[in-house]
Scaffold this motif. Structure first.
Motif, PDB file in Angstrom:
ATOM      1  N   PRO A   5      46.532  41.269  30.873  1.00 28.88           N
ATOM      2  CA  PRO A   5      46.660  42.393  29.934  1.00 28.88           C
ATOM      3  C   PRO A   5      45.748  42.277  28.719  1.00 28.88           C
ATOM      4  O   PRO A   5      45.536  43.250  28.005  1.00 28.88           O
ATOM      5  CB  PRO A   5      48.123  42.321  29.502  1.00 28.88           C
ATOM      6  CG  PRO A   5      48.484  40.885  29.647  1.00 28.88           C
ATOM      7  CD  PRO A   5      47.689  40.373  30.817  1.00 28.88           C
ATOM      8  N   ARG A   6      45.170  41.091  28.477  1.00 31.55           N
ATOM      9  CA  ARG A   6      44.361  40.881  27.276  1.00 31.55           C
ATOM     10  C   ARG A   6      43.218  39.922  27.597  1.00 31.55           C
ATOM     11  O   ARG A   6      43.391  38.969  28.337  1.00 31.55           O
ATOM     12  CB  ARG A   6      45.239  40.280  26.184  1.00 31.55           C
ATOM     13  CG  ARG A   6      44.588  40.228  24.828  1.00 31.55           C
ATOM     14  CD  ARG A   6      45.626  39.909  23.790  1.00 31.55           C
ATOM     15  NE  ARG A   6      46.480  41.067  23.664  1.00 31.55           N
ATOM     16  CZ  ARG A   6      46.905  41.580  22.525  1.00 31.55           C
ATOM     17  NH1 ARG A   6      46.598  41.008  21.403  1.00 31.55           N
ATOM     18  NH2 ARG A   6      47.660  42.640  22.501  1.00 31.55           N
ATOM     19  N   VAL A   7      42.050  40.191  26.991  1.00 28.87           N
ATOM     20  CA  VAL A   7      40.856  39.367  27.219  1.00 28.87           C
ATOM     21  C   VAL A   7      40.249  39.028  25.862  1.00 28.87           C
ATOM     22  O   VAL A   7      40.133  39.900  24.997  1.00 28.87           O
ATOM     23  CB  VAL A   7      39.811  40.126  28.067  1.00 28.87           C
ATOM     24  CG1 VAL A   7      38.525  39.340  28.185  1.00 28.87           C
ATOM     25  CG2 VAL A   7      40.366  40.454  29.442  1.00 28.87           C
ATOM     26  N   VAL A   8      39.867  37.768  25.683  1.00 32.46           N
ATOM     27  CA  VAL A   8      39.140  37.346  24.488  1.00 32.46           C
ATOM     28  C   VAL A   8      37.724  37.005  24.942  1.00 32.46           C
ATOM     29  O   VAL A   8      37.535  36.198  25.849  1.00 32.46           O
ATOM     30  CB  VAL A   8      39.799  36.120  23.827  1.00 32.46           C
ATOM     31  CG1 VAL A   8      38.973  35.646  22.639  1.00 32.46           C
ATOM     32  CG2 VAL A   8      41.220  36.451  23.401  1.00 32.46           C
ATOM     33  N   ALA A   9      36.740  37.652  24.307  1.00 29.19           N
ATOM     34  CA  ALA A   9      35.343  37.456  24.693  1.00 29.19           C
ATOM     35  C   ALA A   9      34.548  36.916  23.512  1.00 29.19           C
ATOM     36  O   ALA A   9      34.698  37.390  22.387  1.00 29.19           O
ATOM     37  CB  ALA A   9      34.743  38.778  25.155  1.00 29.19           C
ATOM     38  N   VAL A  10      33.709  35.929  23.772  1.00 25.32           N
ATOM     39  CA  VAL A  10      32.784  35.415  22.762  1.00 25.32           C
ATOM     40  C   VAL A  10      31.432  36.036  23.072  1.00 25.32           C
ATOM     41  O   VAL A  10      30.905  35.887  24.176  1.00 25.32           O
ATOM     42  CB  VAL A  10      32.697  33.876  22.796  1.00 25.32           C
ATOM     43  CG1 VAL A  10      31.702  33.376  21.770  1.00 25.32           C
ATOM     44  CG2 VAL A  10      34.074  33.274  22.552  1.00 25.32           C
ATOM     45  N   CYS A  11      30.892  36.767  22.105  1.00 27.60           N
ATOM     46  CA  CYS A  11      29.673  37.556  22.323  1.00 27.60           C
ATOM     47  C   CYS A  11      28.572  37.148  21.350  1.00 27.60           C
ATOM     48  O   CYS A  11      28.841  36.585  20.293  1.00 27.60           O
ATOM     49  CB  CYS A  11      29.984  39.036  22.122  1.00 27.60           C
ATOM     50  SG  CYS A  11      31.364  39.611  23.126  1.00 27.60           S
ATOM     51  N   ASP A  12      27.356  37.498  21.713  1.00 30.48           N
ATOM     52  CA  ASP A  12      26.216  37.276  20.826  1.00 30.48           C
ATOM     53  C   ASP A  12      26.347  38.157  19.591  1.00 30.48           C
ATOM     54  O   ASP A  12      27.050  39.174  19.611  1.00 30.48           O
ATOM     55  CB  ASP A  12      24.916  37.626  21.543  1.00 30.48           C
ATOM     56  CG  ASP A  12      24.577  36.640  22.646  1.00 30.48           C
ATOM     57  OD1 ASP A  12      24.898  35.450  22.484  1.00 30.48           O
ATOM     58  OD2 ASP A  12      23.988  37.064  23.651  1.00 30.48           O
ATOM     59  N   PRO A  13      25.658  37.805  18.523  1.00 30.73           N
ATOM     60  CA  PRO A  13      25.660  38.656  17.331  1.00 30.73           C
ATOM     61  C   PRO A  13      25.081  40.035  17.645  1.00 30.73           C
ATOM     62  O   PRO A  13      24.303  40.201  18.586  1.00 30.73           O
ATOM     63  CB  PRO A  13      24.746  37.905  16.353  1.00 30.73           C
ATOM     64  CG  PRO A  13      24.677  36.513  16.851  1.00 30.73           C
ATOM     65  CD  PRO A  13      24.864  36.595  18.325  1.00 30.73           C
ATOM     66  N   PHE A  35      39.857  48.419  29.468  1.00 32.83           N
ATOM     67  CA  PHE A  35      40.379  47.818  28.243  1.00 32.83           C
ATOM     68  C   PHE A  35      39.885  48.579  27.029  1.00 32.83           C
ATOM     69  O   PHE A  35      38.915  49.321  27.106  1.00 32.83           O
ATOM     70  CB  PHE A  35      39.923  46.353  28.127  1.00 32.83           C
ATOM     71  CG  PHE A  35      40.493  45.447  29.187  1.00 32.83           C
ATOM     72  CD1 PHE A  35      41.638  44.720  28.952  1.00 32.83           C
ATOM     73  CD2 PHE A  35      39.876  45.332  30.425  1.00 32.83           C
ATOM     74  CE1 PHE A  35      42.168  43.882  29.919  1.00 32.83           C
ATOM     75  CE2 PHE A  35      40.398  44.503  31.409  1.00 32.83           C
ATOM     76  CZ  PHE A  35      41.538  43.778  31.157  1.00 32.83           C
ATOM     77  N   GLU A  36      40.568  48.373  25.906  1.00 36.36           N
ATOM     78  CA  GLU A  36      40.075  48.882  24.635  1.00 36.36           C
ATOM     79  C   GLU A  36      39.935  47.708  23.679  1.00 36.36           C
ATOM     80  O   GLU A  36      40.661  46.716  23.790  1.00 36.36           O
ATOM     81  CB  GLU A  36      41.000  49.956  24.059  1.00 36.36           C
ATOM     82  CG  GLU A  36      42.386  49.477  23.712  1.00 36.36           C
ATOM     83  CD  GLU A  36      43.294  50.620  23.252  1.00 36.36           C
ATOM     84  OE1 GLU A  36      42.938  51.795  23.403  1.00 36.36           O
ATOM     85  OE2 GLU A  36      44.372  50.306  22.748  1.00 36.36           O
TER      86      GLU A  36
END
Length: 57
Positions: A5-13, A35-36
């Protein structure tokens, strides 16, 4: 990703080019369609974004 139900993403700047690998393209498509974005924080230059199913942030 669809099983959670939930995703944590580490993204580039912001401003960095997007990864063009098939895996990264599919991840972005799934996040956009199913997802939102609940929130974003900057951590040492990277962005940490939390996504959840619509209406559950």
């Amino acid at each position: 990703m669809l099983a959670t139900p939930r995703v944590v993403a580490v993204c580039d700047p912001v401003g960095q080019p997007l990864d063009r690998t098939r895996q990264e393209i599919v991840k972005r498509q799934v996040l956009a369609e199913y997802f939102e974005e609940c929130g974003t924080r900057r951590v040492q230059g990277a962005r940490v974004q939390v996504f959840a199913r619509p209406g559950t942030c």
